[in-house]
Structure formats: C-alpha cells, structure tokens
Design a protein around this motif. Structure first.
Motif, PDB file in Angstrom:
ATOM      1  N   ASP A 112       0.824  -1.212   0.000  1.00 12.15           N
ATOM      2  CA  ASP A 112       0.000   0.000   0.000  1.00 12.15           C
ATOM      3  C   ASP A 112       0.857   1.261   0.000  1.00 12.15           C
ATOM      4  OD1 ASP A 112      -2.244  -1.555   0.000  1.00 12.15           O
ATOM      5  OD2 ASP A 112      -2.585  -1.433   2.160  1.00 12.15           O
ATOM      6  N   MET A 113       1.983   1.217   0.734  1.00  5.43           N
ATOM      7  CA  MET A 113       2.883   2.371   0.775  1.00  5.43           C
ATOM      8  C   MET A 113       3.491   2.642  -0.596  1.00  5.43           C
ATOM      9  SD  MET A 113       4.767   1.638   4.445  1.00  5.43           S
ATOM     10  CE  MET A 113       5.993   2.920   4.160  1.00  5.43           C
ATOM     11  N   ILE A 114       3.919   1.580  -1.281  1.00  8.12           N
ATOM     12  CA  ILE A 114       4.511   1.731  -2.624  1.00  8.12           C
ATOM     13  C   ILE A 114       3.463   2.266  -3.590  1.00  8.12           C
ATOM     14  CG2 ILE A 114       5.468   0.469  -4.574  1.00  8.12           C
ATOM     15  CD1 ILE A 114       6.776  -1.411  -2.559  1.00  8.12           C
ATOM     16  N   LYS A 115       2.250   1.716  -3.499  1.00  7.86           N
ATOM     17  CA  LYS A 115       1.177   2.163  -4.381  1.00  7.86           C
ATOM     18  C   LYS A 115       0.866   3.642  -4.156  1.00  7.86           C
ATOM     19  CE  LYS A 115      -3.567   1.008  -5.675  1.00  7.86           C
ATOM     20  NZ  LYS A 115      -4.724   0.098  -5.391  1.00  7.86           N
ATOM     21  N   GLU A 116       0.826   4.043  -2.859  1.00  9.97           N
ATOM     22  CA  GLU A 116       0.560   5.442  -2.531  1.00  9.97           C
ATOM     23  C   GLU A 116       1.673   6.345  -3.029  1.00  9.97           C
ATOM     24  OE1 GLU A 116      -0.211   8.189   1.450  1.00  9.97           O
ATOM     25  OE2 GLU A 116      -0.215   5.999   1.593  1.00  9.97           O
ATOM     26  N   CYS A 117       2.906   5.870  -2.914  1.00 12.56           N
ATOM     27  CA  CYS A 117       4.059   6.644  -3.381  1.00 12.56           C
ATOM     28  C   CYS A 117       4.027   6.833  -4.899  1.00 12.56           C
ATOM     29  CB  CYS A 117       5.352   5.959  -2.951  1.00 12.56           C
ATOM     30  SG  CYS A 117       6.845   6.839  -3.415  1.00 12.56           S
ATOM     31  N   LEU A 118       3.681   5.740  -5.613  1.00  3.44           N
ATOM     32  CA  LEU A 118       3.620   5.814  -7.074  1.00  3.44           C
ATOM     33  C   LEU A 118       2.513   6.755  -7.524  1.00  3.44           C
ATOM     34  CD1 LEU A 118       4.139   2.056  -8.027  1.00  3.44           C
ATOM     35  CD2 LEU A 118       5.760   3.937  -8.335  1.00  3.44           C
ATOM     36  N   GLN A 119       1.388   6.706  -6.842  1.00  6.30           N
ATOM     37  CA  GLN A 119       0.281   7.603  -7.188  1.00  6.30           C
ATOM     38  C   GLN A 119       0.669   9.063  -6.948  1.00  6.30           C
ATOM     39  OE1 GLN A 119      -2.906   6.068  -4.794  1.00  6.30           O
ATOM     40  NE2 GLN A 119      -3.535   4.556  -6.349  1.00  6.30           N
ATOM     41  N   SER A 120       1.369   9.290  -5.842  1.00  8.62           N
ATOM     42  CA  SER A 120       1.820  10.644  -5.530  1.00  8.62           C
ATOM     43  C   SER A 120       2.793  11.156  -6.571  1.00  8.62           C
ATOM     44  CB  SER A 120       2.465  10.665  -4.144  1.00  8.62           C
ATOM     45  OG  SER A 120       2.981  11.947  -3.848  1.00  8.62           O
ATOM     46  N   SER A 121       3.653  10.232  -7.041  1.00  5.54           N
ATOM     47  CA  SER A 121       4.636  10.594  -8.070  1.00  5.54           C
ATOM     48  C   SER A 121       3.941  10.939  -9.373  1.00  5.54           C
ATOM     49  CB  SER A 121       5.625   9.446  -8.274  1.00  5.54           C
ATOM     50  OG  SER A 121       6.516   9.722  -9.325  1.00  5.54           O
ATOM     51  N   LYS A 161       2.472  14.437  -9.163  1.00  7.64           N
ATOM     52  CA  LYS A 161       3.490  15.475  -9.302  1.00  7.64           C
ATOM     53  C   LYS A 161       3.880  15.666 -10.761  1.00  7.64           C
ATOM     54  CE  LYS A 161       5.541  15.051  -4.701  1.00  7.64           C
ATOM     55  NZ  LYS A 161       6.771  14.721  -3.939  1.00  7.64           N
TER      56      LYS A 161
END
Length: 570
Positions: A554-563, A566
């Motif tokens: 979930d953390m990786i998915k959230e990070c990718l979505q945030s990227s 941006k």
C-alpha cells in the motif's frame, strides 16, 4: 428428511432394473450409462450433441436418451468417443449421435433432416446406422455372397475412442469407421475419414473378442486360431506409436496389426481387460495356470509424462510393464484410461488412480508451476468418503479426459470426481471436485416417459425424487466432512472423529465456542497444549507477515500515485 432416507432405502432394495446400471462409458466430458431395462442416460457437456437429447445444452444430472418414435428400442451396449456416442440394440442394430466430422457416426448427413444434423457435422439425436457392407473380403475365394453376408450380420459389441468407432459382429469380425488407420498413396500409415464401416481383414478367419482405441491407436484381443476356447487370446496393436502406446518395443507406427510379444500365444499371462488412453494403454492379466488365476497384474505402456503409467516416473515405456506399487494378491475387476490418468477397481472395494492431478483426473491448475502440478506417479488409493475408505461393491470404473466415474452397490450407486464444469460429474452442479461425489441417480421421471410400457409408478417417481434429494445432501455432507477433517488435522494433528464433536453440540445443537475452547484447554495434556501453542504461533506469524507485506504494498502504491500526480503538474 428421515422419511426421504427411508423411501430411498426401500427403492434401492427393490431391485428395480430401470435403476440398475449394467454398463457405463465416458467420453471427453460426458458420461453414458445403460440400465437393466435397456434404457440409456447421459450427462455432462452437450456440445456437438454428444448427449443425444436433441440439443447442445449441458446436463448437470442424468437425462434419458430416446431412440426412434415410439421409443421402444431396447439397448444392450453403449460406447462413448471423445465427442460422439454409440448404442447397440437387442437385435444388433447400431445407433450413433454427436460429432461426425470424421464420419464416426457412419453417416454423412445426406439422408437426414435439419432436426438431426447441422451440415452433416453432428447429430443431436440418435440415428440408425444402416451402412454395413458385405461381410467378406473382395479377394477371398471362400467368401459368401454379399446378400448372404448382410442377412447373417449381427453386431454384438460396440466401442469408441477419440474420433473412431468400432464394432464386433457375431462372427468375430472387427469393423471400423470414422478417423481410421489406412494406407496412404505412398504406402505409409495415414488416418482418413470414413463414413462407411469397413471390416479389418487382417483377422479374417479368427475371432476378435475385445477391442479398445485411443486417439489414433487400436489394441485388440484376438483368438490364435479360427475357434475361440477362452484361453488362446493374442494381443495385437496398430496405429500411431509416437509414445510407444502399441507396446511393441519401439516408436514406429504400424499400418497393420502386430502381435504384442509380451502377450503372444506362448505367454503365461491371459488378458481379461484392456483400455486405451489418448497415448497410453493399460491391460489386466491373470496367470493362465488355474492355481495362480486369482492374482491380477496391471500392465501399462506408452506416454508417461503425467505419471499415467503408474511406474513412479514421467518416462514413456515402449513395452508392457507391471504397475508394481499396486498391492499383491488382489483381484482387479476393471481398468480404464483417461486423457492422462488411469484407474483400476479391485473386488475388495478399493479404487486406485494415478496420473494427472494425483489420479483425480483434473487438469493442472494453470496458476501453478509445472513442477507443482501434483501428478501422481504411483497408484493412489481413493477413499469413497472420509469415514468409508472402500466403495461398496464397485464393479465398473471409467475415465473421461479429466474425470473418473465408479459404479458400485450392485449398480445402484454412482460416484464421480474430477473436472466438473458443464455438469460432467452428474451431481447437479458444475464445479470441480477432488473427492468422490454422488451422481444424482436414479434420475427423476420426465413427463414424456409416463406413457411408456416400462414407466415407473407415481410412487416410484416420489421415491426417485427423494433419492435425488438424499444423494445431493450426501454429496454436500461428504464435502463438509472433508473440509472439517482438514481443519481438525491442521489444528490438532490427528484425523477428525465423531467423538471430537463437543457434547453441547451433540445434545442441544447450540455451541458456545468460548466455553468449549476453555473446556478443551483444561482437558488437554502438555503435548496437546504445546502443539496448539506452535499452531497459534505459526498462524500469528503468517498473519503478521501478510499484514506487513500488505502495508508495504500500500505504501509503494501510494508513493507511485503521488509521483504520478506530481508529474502531471510539471
């Protein structure tokens, strides 16, 4: 439910021939049964009309196949090919239905109407085969006239396999039609479409007693002389041999029948059963010496990459080889081969299977790695039910492409397991089943059968309905018992037994899980407590591990979505 069970028991004990199964045959994904009163029932996949019920619909439970109008034909033999079916009548006539692209119905559709055929490719209902030619070779100086041959011809047995149909007449002549081995223009073996049954003249003057065929190979038991005395059978095979399925010691195909030397006239073994899978062969033998005749040996040869030979390897075998892992001093009554599995039945009530998916006849799960396909390389004993390992009086077993069916209890009960899609298991459902499940037998009476001379009474109809209900409930109970047994074994390390059911649940039907858990812990010794602690720790560790992986994902998915967000603003 108690009344239904009592009625069902009375029905079974009545010995009604309309409910007694005397023969059974399985195709790629359909099954045929023949009852003692000459009726035929089918179930499973309906594509190409292989069920013979007038449509291509799947049938989840047995339905009756009707022959002619009025439906007064008595059937004495049945056979199922991959996608077609055959039936033999009391007077020697042959009826065919299903897929016909290779001529396996013995009819090209030109003299049939649209209700029966679709462009001659298949028949939705049984059609009478009337194209047997004169019973004599064209170059024989001792042959009878064509008219005399036709008048005396009477078919006594039918067999089917792959896209091929076979029959044996009252003179012991073998007939073949469909996708048959023939000689090409170059003189080599070729499989050609044949709409007309033709005799195999290689055995002219001798008696063909039994025959079986796979996708493109044939095995037959033939008398060594013109007369047959019951002990002088010789085994012949011919057709494609790319996996050694002919058992002649090499991979060369044979246009004409050749003796399998292990079972020639001088062999100490007498073959009494034979079966062909797609690319392998199985035989049952006993010693010709009467003193050793009670012991059976199962021999297999041909393709073995899924363990279907039962030799403990995935290697193909070019010569007949005994399946040594079967128990000694047992009498095997029946054998059959599926696409990639083999099954045998003993007179003691044991059923063994081997091959694809631990002998269950299930295709490997595509999500698994090839090395984890679960194939059984040696015979695996199949339990009828969790608390009843033996089948009651089994006498018949048949294998489809990915399912197995056993008939027991003197022909009044049927079990099936394997790939269940399209209703192949006949249990009213369309799901795969890894354990034997009861077929809904006997079937319920349909309205069109009520006016026939051998129709069941109103009482029989009610009893049949009750038995169907009972069979369905027994199937569900068997599955639940299996599931409970697996859970109990995982937690407590021993098989589930009735005495393990909490007293409160047995007496009142209510269950306080918290109270019962405390009682169980109080009564457990140190060994049981240690095992429970270990089980709890393992489960807890698994949950924590899975929870950690889920959080990281979930953390990786959230990070990718945030990227991605941006980047969209850049």
């Amino acid at each position: 439910m108690s009344e239904a069970m009592e009625d069902a028991g009375n029905l079974e004990s009545s010995g009604n021939l309309s409910h007694k199964i005397v023969a059974i045959s399985a195709g790629e994904a359909h099954t045929l049964v023949l009852t003692g009163n000459g009726s035929v029932y089918s179930w499973g996949r309906g594509m190409f009309g292989r069920l013979g019920v007038g449509s291509e619909n799947d049938e989840l439970s047995p339905v009756r196949v009707k022959f002619g109008n009025p439906n007064n034909v008595k059937i004495v033999g049945i056979a199922a090919g991959a996608y077609h079916s055959l039936a033999l009548t009391e007077d020697g006539s042959v009826w065919c239905w299903g897929y016909n692209i290779y001529g396996q119905l013995g009819n090209n559709g030109e003299d049939s109407n649209e209700e029966k055929y679709t462009e001659g490719d298949y028949s939705l209902v049984p059609c009478l085969l009337n194209k047997f030619i004169g019973l004599h070779p064209s170059d024989s100086s001792t042959s009878v006239s064509e008219g005399e041959g036709k008048e005396s011809l009477r078919i006594c047995a039918v067999k089917a396999g792959g896209m091929m149909s076979l029959a044996i007449d009252n003179r012991g002549t073998l007939w073949m039609w469909g996708n048959c081995p023939q000689e090409s223009k170059e003189g080599a073996l070729s499989f050609e479409t044949s709409f007309i049954p033709a005799p195999v003249w290689d055995f002219h003057g001798r008696v063909v007693v039994k025959v079986s065929c796979g996708n493109e190979h044939v095995v037959a038991l033939v008398s060594a002389t013109e007369s047959y005395n019951g002990e002088d059978l010789v085994c012949y095979s011919w057709g494609h041999n790319n996996h050694g399925q002919l058992g002649v010691g090499d991979r060369e195909s044979r246009l004409h029948p050749e003796v399998v030397k292990t079972f020639d006239e001088e062999s100490p073994w007498a073959i009494y059963e034979l079966a062909c899978g797609a690319f392998h062969t199985a035989l049952l033998t006993r010693k010709k010496n009467p003193d050793d005749a009670s012991e059976s040996i199962c021999w297999t040869f041909g393709r073995g990459d899924n363990g279907q030979l039962g030799h403990g390897t995935t290697q193909s075998t070019l010569l007949p080889t005994p399946v040594i892992e079967l128990p000694e001093n047992v009498h095997l009554v029946c054998v059959d081969c599926g696409l990639f599995h083999t099954s045998v039945v003993s007179s003691a009530g044991d059923v063994w299977s081997w091959g694809m998916q631990k002998g269950l006849g299930l295709c490997p799960d595509v999500s698994r790695a090839e090395s984890d396909s679960g194939d059984a390389l040696n015979p695996r004993l199949i339990s009828c039910e969790p608390h009843q390992p033996k089948f009651p009086d089994p006498d018949k077993v048949v294998c489809g492409a990915a399912h197995t069916v056993v008939v027991g209890q003197e022909g009044y009960k049927v079990w099936a397991w394997g790939r269940g899609r399209s209703g192949v298991l006949g249990n009213g459902e369309g799901v795969d089943c890894h354990i034997p499940t009861l077929v809904l037998w006997p079937p319920m009476l349909d309205d069109s059968e009520e006016k026939e001379p051998d129709a069941k009474s109103e009482t029989d109809e009610k009893l049949s309905s009750a038995l169907n209900e009972l069979n369905l409930l027994q199937t569900k109970l068997s599955i639940m018992e299996k599931y409970a047994g697996i859970l109990h074994g995982s937690v407590f390390g021993k098989p589930f037994d009735e005495k393990d059911i909490p007293v409160s649940l047995q007496s009142s039907g209510s269950f306080d899980i918290g109270k019962e858990w405390d009682n169980m812990l109080e009564a457990a010794d140190n060994r049981k407590l240690a095992r429970l602690e270990m089980f709890y720790r393992d489960m807890l560790a698994g949950v924590k591990d899975k929870l950690m992986k889920r959080k990281i994902k979930d953390m990786i998915k959230e990070c990718l979505q945030s990227s991605d967000v941006k980047k969209s603003y850049q």
